[in-house]
Write a protein that holds these residues in place. Structure first.
Motif, short mmCIF file in Angstrom:
data_model
loop_
_atom_site.label_atom_id
_atom_site.label_comp_id
_atom_site.label_asym_id
_atom_site.label_seq_id
_atom_site.Cartn_x
_atom_site.Cartn_y
_atom_site.Cartn_z
N THR A 122 0.83 -1.22 0.00
CA THR A 122 0.00 0.00 0.00
C THR A 122 0.86 1.26 0.00
N LEU A 123 2.15 1.10 0.29
CA LEU A 123 3.09 2.23 0.27
C LEU A 123 4.41 1.73 -0.32
N ARG A 148 -0.14 4.66 -2.16
CA ARG A 148 0.73 5.66 -1.52
C ARG A 148 2.15 5.46 -2.07
N ARG A 189 -1.32 11.28 -0.55
CA ARG A 189 -0.81 9.91 -0.78
C ARG A 189 0.49 9.90 -1.57
N GLU A 378 -4.47 5.35 9.42
CA GLU A 378 -5.11 5.10 8.13
C GLU A 378 -5.50 3.61 8.04
N ASP A 380 -5.32 0.99 6.16
CA ASP A 380 -4.64 0.29 5.05
C ASP A 380 -4.46 -1.16 5.48
N ILE A 415 -6.94 0.62 0.94
CA ILE A 415 -6.21 1.83 1.35
C ILE A 415 -7.24 2.86 1.84
#
Ligand code: GUN
Ligand code: ZN
Length: 424
Positions: A122-123, A148, A189, A378, A380, A415
């Motif tokens: 997610t990142l 992200r 993001r 967050e 996520d 997310i």
């Protein structure tokens, strides 16, 4: 915004030392953030009336964090050469030159981010192409996917084919325009990272100007450090005035609290001390390090130091997009190191899981807003289906399953409370 209770097994790290597991858990999500996490039987009465999303038969983990990858290199996965420098010259530089074609870059970006989400990431910290337009296109695609990113145009002004190089002033001007367009965009993001590739392809002047811009704009910095024996010898010959590799970046003001240093296999005590002092982070990329025969980073020694460490797939020297696989590699290569040297320890399952989630968030400087299921963070997370013949009653079972069979069972990636990817 909508609110719901996700009912399923839940695994996350409270902190570096503590893993928390609920076999029948409840994760309350409201307005894209975590409201509560615990046993379903305790949570449900507190939030009675909220819709329950029944995901029993799955385990939820926090969104995975990839601290190092090269977007332009996706088409080169598997194109092996003798070592890092041969591979860069023969495979990677010619490929990256093709990303002057922005449409080509966009197609790669689409596949790259889709594959990241499908792997539960997610990142991700990304090296974008060495061209401004293509980098713009990569940011646009990332925004469309809602992923992200910490991303920047790869900067080079020396020791590569001319079509990859530009003058420091032009590279800095392009970086400034990209920062203005993209830093903190898409609802916060997208983050910009100044990306001087490594000392081998950056002049003293370019490194210095990057350091100055990083101080002015408070953006991330990403580069490579101490990856392979051949690279080390070459860098020492290019920068004879420096006592070690780390000192080159230090001197240019590039060791900041927002700096991510990829690989860091061959560092002496002074270098490690300086990185700690400056609060820079390390991206450990064990699959890539074996693939290019670079070496094995002494992870268990580093874990005893107050260093921020995350895991990186390092696509395309890394040959997969999964941070769970990378966590598994981190353990397996530590076993090889232990067998050869008859010393050193192997990170525990919990440590490997920490590196893939909260550790990665800490390395990239986002642990206050993501990385685990603390209230207010967050929302996520990744849904991993539990194979029907598997029993997962304890944290240990969950760690074993997630790390060794998780990747092939990712069924949804969420997310900020929204499903951005699900399996068909
Ligand atoms: N060092 C400089 N550039 C690169 C790159 O693209 N990949 C890896 N693994 N190391 C590098
Ligand atoms: Zn890399």
């Amino acid at each position: 915004m909508t609110a719901a209770i996700y009912r399923c097994a839940i695994l996350h790290c409270r902190n570096r030392q503590t893993v928390e597991f609920f076999s029948d858990g409840g994760l309350v999500v409201e307005g894209g953030r975590i409201r509560a996490c615990g046993d379903f039987a305790r949570i449900e009465p507190l939030f009675h009336g909220l819709p329950v999303v029944d995901w029993r038969g799955s385990v939820l983990i926090p969104g995975l964090v990839d601290t190092h990858a090269h977007l332009p290199q996706l088409p080169a996965i598997g194109a092996e050469r003798a070592d890092l420098l041969d591979w860069l010259r023969q495979v990677i530089f010619p490929l990256e030159a093709r990303l002057r074609d922005t449409a080509f870059a966009e197609r790669i970006a689409d596949a790259f981010f889709r594959r990241a989400l499908a792997s539960g990431t997610t990142l991700v910290a990304v090296y974008a192409p060495p061209y401004e337009e293509a980098t713009d296109a990569c940011f646009r695609v990332a925004a469309q996917y809602g992923i992200r990113v910490v991303m920047g145009m790869t900067l080079m002004d020396s020791n590569a084919p001319a079509e990859l190089l530009a003058e420091p002033s032009a590279l800095i001007a392009a970086s400034k325009r990209l920062i203005n367009r993209w830093h903190r965009a898409n609802d916060g993001r997208l983050f910009y990272a100044l990306t001087p590739r490594f000392a081998g392809s950056c002049s003293r002047e370019l490194l210095k100007q990057c350091g100055q811009l990083a101080a002015e704009c408070s953006v991330h910095v990403q580069t490579h450090l101490a990856e392979s024996p051949g690279e080390l010898a070459w860098i020492a010959s290019l920068f004879p005035e420096h006592p070690n590799y780390t000192s080159i970046y230090d001197h240019a003001g590039l060791l900041t609290e927002r700096t991510i240093l990829a690989h860091c296999i061959y560092l002496d005590r002074t270098e490690l001390a300086r990185i700690q002092e400056q609060g820079s982070a390390i991206a450990h990329c064990p699959a890539s390090n074996v693939y290019l025969r670079s070496g094995i980073m002494p992870l268990s020694d580093y874990l005893e130091l107050p260093l921020r460490i995350g895991l990186g797939t390092d696509i395309g020297a890394g040959f997969h997009a999964s941070i769970l696989d990378e966590a598994r590699y981190a353990r397996e290569v530590a076993k090889v190191r232990q067998m050869i040297h008859r010393s050193g320890s192997v990170p525990s399952l919990a440590e490997a899981f920490y590196l893939a989630t909260l550790g990665g968030a800490e390395a990239l400087g986002f642990a206050d807003v993501l990385g685990n299921f603390s209230e207010g963070k967050e929302a996520d997370f990744v849904r991993i289906a539990i194979e029907p013949y598997r029993t997962i009653d304890t944290a240990e079972h969950a760690l074993e399953y997630v790390l060794y069979a998780g990747t092939q069972n990712v069924t949804a990636t969420v997310i900020a409370g929204v499903e951005v990817w699900q399996s068909q």
